[in-house]
Design a protein around this motif. Structure first.
Motif: not given
Length: 112
Positions: A1-16
């Motif tokens: 997994m790339p070291k600079n990967l960011l996770r965006i978490e949303f209030d509906n429980g989903e993430h990117l």
């Protein structure tokens, strides 16, 4: 997994999970110059991370939120932008090859 990967978490429980690139960092620097009221870079660590995540997700067509909707709006659907969790099942480099080294001797007798 790339070291600079960011996770965006949303209030509906989903993430990117997104991987910002140089273009996304450049976009942040340009936005800082256009928004001097933000202050200096050293005072904007959280904004930098959020902006890079937003820019990458926008560039990839994964979200349609403006920066203001993403970060400035108190009713944003975004809960957080943080480094993506490391996957414990992957090796550090992602270079593991099944079966490689299975027949390699580990202790070889030495005779002198």
């Amino acid at each position: 997994m790339p070291k600079n990967l960011l996770r965006i978490e949303f209030d509906n429980g989903e993430h990117l999970d997104v991987l910002p690139n140089l273009f996304d960092t450049r976009n942040f620097e340009r936005a800082m110059r256009n928004n001097r009221q933000w202050g200096e870079l050293r005072d904007n660590g959280m904004r930098l991370q959020a902006f890079r995540g937003w820019s990458a997700a926008s560039r990839l067509g994964l979200i349609e939120l403006t920066w203001e909707q993403f970060y400035e709006d108190p009713h944003t659907p975004v809960l957080s932008v943080s480094p993506a969790p490391e996957d414990e099942t992957e090796d550090d480099d992602g270079l593991e090859v099944d079966g490689l080294g299975e027949d390699t001797l580990t202790d070889q007798p030495t005779t002198s």
